[in-house]
Scaffold this motif. Structure first.
Motif, short mmCIF file in Angstrom:
data_model
loop_
_atom_site.label_atom_id
_atom_site.label_comp_id
_atom_site.label_asym_id
_atom_site.label_seq_id
_atom_site.Cartn_x
_atom_site.Cartn_y
_atom_site.Cartn_z
N ILE A 338 69.95 3.38 41.13
CA ILE A 338 71.08 2.88 40.34
C ILE A 338 72.37 3.24 41.08
O ILE A 338 72.63 4.43 41.33
CB ILE A 338 71.10 3.52 38.93
CG1 ILE A 338 69.83 3.13 38.15
CG2 ILE A 338 72.36 3.11 38.16
CD1 ILE A 338 69.65 3.92 36.86
N GLY A 339 73.16 2.24 41.45
CA GLY A 339 74.41 2.49 42.18
C GLY A 339 75.55 1.70 41.57
O GLY A 339 75.57 1.41 40.36
N THR A 340 76.49 1.31 42.44
CA THR A 340 77.71 0.64 41.95
C THR A 340 77.44 -0.79 41.45
O THR A 340 78.29 -1.36 40.78
CB THR A 340 78.77 0.57 43.06
OG1 THR A 340 78.12 0.10 44.25
CG2 THR A 340 79.38 1.93 43.35
N GLU A 341 76.27 -1.34 41.75
CA GLU A 341 75.94 -2.67 41.20
C GLU A 341 75.71 -2.55 39.69
O GLU A 341 75.78 -3.55 38.97
CB GLU A 341 74.72 -3.28 41.92
CG GLU A 341 73.34 -2.69 41.59
CD GLU A 341 73.21 -1.20 41.90
OE1 GLU A 341 73.75 -0.77 42.94
OE2 GLU A 341 72.59 -0.47 41.11
N THR A 342 75.42 -1.33 39.22
CA THR A 342 75.11 -1.14 37.80
C THR A 342 76.21 -0.37 37.07
O THR A 342 76.63 -0.75 35.98
CB THR A 342 73.77 -0.38 37.65
OG1 THR A 342 72.78 -1.06 38.43
CG2 THR A 342 73.32 -0.31 36.20
N LEU A 343 76.66 0.74 37.68
CA LEU A 343 77.68 1.57 37.02
C LEU A 343 79.03 1.38 37.72
O LEU A 343 79.13 1.57 38.94
CB LEU A 343 77.27 3.05 37.08
CG LEU A 343 75.94 3.43 36.42
CD1 LEU A 343 75.72 4.95 36.51
CD2 LEU A 343 75.89 2.99 34.95
N ASP A 344 80.05 1.02 36.95
CA ASP A 344 81.38 0.82 37.55
C ASP A 344 81.94 2.14 38.09
O ASP A 344 82.60 2.17 39.11
CB ASP A 344 82.36 0.26 36.51
CG ASP A 344 81.98 -1.16 36.13
OD1 ASP A 344 81.05 -1.70 36.76
OD2 ASP A 344 82.60 -1.72 35.20
N TYR A 345 81.71 3.20 37.33
CA TYR A 345 82.13 4.54 37.75
C TYR A 345 81.45 5.54 36.85
O TYR A 345 80.79 5.14 35.87
CB TYR A 345 83.67 4.71 37.66
CG TYR A 345 84.27 4.40 36.30
CD1 TYR A 345 84.30 5.37 35.29
CD2 TYR A 345 84.82 3.14 36.03
CE1 TYR A 345 84.86 5.08 34.04
CE2 TYR A 345 85.38 2.86 34.78
CZ TYR A 345 85.39 3.84 33.79
OH TYR A 345 85.93 3.55 32.56
N VAL A 346 81.54 6.82 37.18
CA VAL A 346 81.12 7.86 36.25
C VAL A 346 82.33 8.75 36.01
O VAL A 346 83.24 8.82 36.83
CB VAL A 346 79.92 8.70 36.76
CG1 VAL A 346 78.71 7.83 37.06
CG2 VAL A 346 80.28 9.50 38.00
N ILE A 347 82.32 9.41 34.85
CA ILE A 347 83.42 10.35 34.58
C ILE A 347 82.85 11.76 34.52
O ILE A 347 81.66 11.95 34.25
CB ILE A 347 84.19 10.01 33.28
CG1 ILE A 347 83.28 10.08 32.05
CG2 ILE A 347 84.87 8.66 33.40
CD1 ILE A 347 83.18 11.40 31.39
N ASP A 348 83.71 12.73 34.79
CA ASP A 348 83.28 14.12 34.69
C ASP A 348 84.51 14.99 34.47
O ASP A 348 85.62 14.66 34.90
CB ASP A 348 82.55 14.57 35.96
CG ASP A 348 81.72 15.82 35.72
OD1 ASP A 348 80.50 15.68 35.45
OD2 ASP A 348 82.28 16.94 35.75
N THR A 349 84.28 16.13 33.79
CA THR A 349 85.42 17.03 33.49
C THR A 349 85.67 18.05 34.60
O THR A 349 86.69 18.73 34.57
CB THR A 349 85.13 17.82 32.19
OG1 THR A 349 83.82 18.38 32.29
CG2 THR A 349 85.24 16.94 30.97
N THR A 368 87.82 11.87 32.50
CA THR A 368 87.34 11.33 31.22
C THR A 368 88.36 10.34 30.62
O THR A 368 87.99 9.40 29.93
CB THR A 368 87.11 12.49 30.22
OG1 THR A 368 86.39 13.52 30.89
CG2 THR A 368 86.33 12.05 29.01
N GLU A 369 89.62 10.60 30.93
CA GLU A 369 90.69 9.76 30.38
C GLU A 369 90.47 8.27 30.68
O GLU A 369 90.74 7.39 29.85
CB GLU A 369 92.02 10.24 30.99
CG GLU A 369 93.25 9.97 30.15
CD GLU A 369 92.97 9.99 28.65
OE1 GLU A 369 93.20 8.92 28.04
OE2 GLU A 369 92.51 11.00 28.08
#
Ligand code: TYD
Ligand code: ZN
Length: 417
Positions: A338-349, A368-369
């Motif tokens: 699973i890469g950028t073809e599936t997830l636009d980005y990930v967030i983390d604190t 996260t914002e």
């Protein structure tokens, strides 16, 4: 992505069981070749090194362990994980400090040593209770943070020679703690030798490790990554402790990190009875090869099911982002492809992760914002072990969370409201 395999000099192939020295090891799970889970990239084009990610089962003591051990200084010197980054963990360490303090310390002179003390969250709680504390952690960035907070921390790996040095300069320890460190250690005999040497007679050694019973039951294959060399049930821990004349006082199952056991051992001349947990584990098949062969099939099923779920959403033209970039997410993303073809980005604190890219899959990590602003229709909860905390925190989220483990579930909208 063409996998680049690293030279053998940086990864040692395991030929004998880390606990019982047996050569009778069987391959039970193959997750391919993946980069180190905490090696977040500055740029998506940065070169990466991959190492085999496979599990072996010991047919003698039933320890489940990695087949290849990456040189520790490649993994632990600059460590992105911060134990103080989640409210769940902060609360957990406060409770542990209170419990151990109330049950096993008699005087404020008693020494408490933590191995793998990270940024000092647990030691801070002990200090708040008036205890004398010392931390040991090879991650120099974290040891510095702890020292700056007034929690003395030695920035090195804990081993037998360091244990002797600590005992000579500060006396024996009443309590030694090793939370989420046992699974990271290659030479467990050296570590246990150090613990036995540093611990006072009647003192306790309290460890927490992710529980193999939970990994097996909930198909938590994403908790497999190069930093976790061993996957423990109680039986191999008891076998190891017994080699150092230590017995188990208690075993407690905890929810944290997707299922953990806290094992408290003691150094005592008195004979300590066998833990009742071991019969329980036998009933659950944790001592049998077939159990882990079956786990391999369940992992394949789960991976396909998740891919199917995400592909279906994408085929409807809807966006998905990842929530949380824990180390475990990198096993999941790489193993499932699973890469950028599936997830636009990930967030983390975690400040150290923001602005970087996920290893192997090169997904950008934002604050996260960004997620709160975008309100994407779907969010894959990669930090699924904090499900309750996240749902509560994101109760205004208008989209839907997808929980990947044990089997993909799409939550209804606003479950936290
Ligand atoms: P964790 O599951 O503790 O560990 P591991 O890296 O061993 O798999 O990591 C949790 C990660 O999730 C950490 O990078 C912080 C992130 N996180 C968020 O971004 N938001 C949150 O609300 C929570 C609880 C965690
Ligand atoms: Zn073994």
């Amino acid at each position: 992505m063409a996998p680049k395999t690293s030279s053998d000099a940086d990864a040692r192939r395991v030929r004998r069981c880390r606990v019982c020295n047996s050569k009778d090891l069987t391959l039970v799970l193959d997750l391919g070749e993946t980069p180190l889970a905490n090696s977040y990239l500055e740029r998506p084009t940065d070169p990466e090194r991959r190492f085999p990610l496979r599990l072996l089962f010991c047919n003698d003591c039933s320890l489940v362990q990695l087949s290849h051990i990456v040189r520790p200084d490649l993994m632990f010197r600059d460590y992105a994980y911060r134990s103080s980054s989640s409210a769940t963990v902060r609360e957990h360490v406060r409770e542990l400090a209170e419990y151990l303090h109330a049950n096993f310390l008699t005087s404020s002179k008693d020494l408490v040593v933590e191995i793998g003390s990270n940024d000092g969250s647990l030691l801070g709680a002990f200090k708040g209770l008036g205890s004398r504390v010392l931390g040991v952690d090879p991650a120099k960035n974290l040891a510095r943070i702890a020292n700056e907070r007034g929690l003395e921390t030695i920035p090195e790996f804990f081993d037998a020679s360091m244990a002797h040095q600590i005992r000579q300069t500060r006396g024996p320890a009443r309590i030694i703690i090793g939370n989420n460190v046992f699974a990271h250690v290659d030479d467990l005999h050296d570590l246990m030798g150090g613990v036995a040497a540093l611990l006072d007679e009647g003192g306790v050694f309290s460890i927490e490790v992710p529980y193999l019973g939970d990994l097996n039951q909930n198909v938590e294959y994403d908790t497999v990554y190069h930093e976790h060399l061993s996957y423990f049930a109680v039986h191999p821990i008891e076998t190891l402790f017994a080699q150092f004349q230590m017995g188990l006082l208690s075993v407690t199952r905890l929810e944290i990190h997707g299922g953990t056991i806290r094992v408290i051992g003691t150094k005592s001349k008195k004979r300590i009875p066998r833990s009742p947990f071991i019969d329980l584990e036998r009933k659950c098949g944790l001592d049998r090869l077939e159990t882990f062969r079956d786990l391999g099939y369940r992992v394949e099923y789960q991976k396909s099911y998740l891919k199917y779920t995400l592909d279906k959403i994408k085929s409807e033209g809807r966006a998905i982002v990842g929530y949380g970039a824990p180390a475990k997410s990198n096993t999941l993303l790489n193993a499932c492809g699973i890469g950028t073809e599936t997830l636009d980005y990930v967030i983390d604190t975690t400040p150290e992760k923001i602005g970087k890219y996920t290893p192997g899959t090169h997904i950008p990590i934002y604050e996260t914002e960004r997620f709160r602003r975008d309100q994407p229709p779907y969010a894959l909860m990669l930090a699924w072990n904090y499900e309750k905390e996240i749902i509560l925190k994101e109760r205004d989220y208008t989209g839907q969370f997808i929980i990947p483990i044990p089997y993909p579930r799409i939550l209804s909208k606003n479950p936290g409201q």
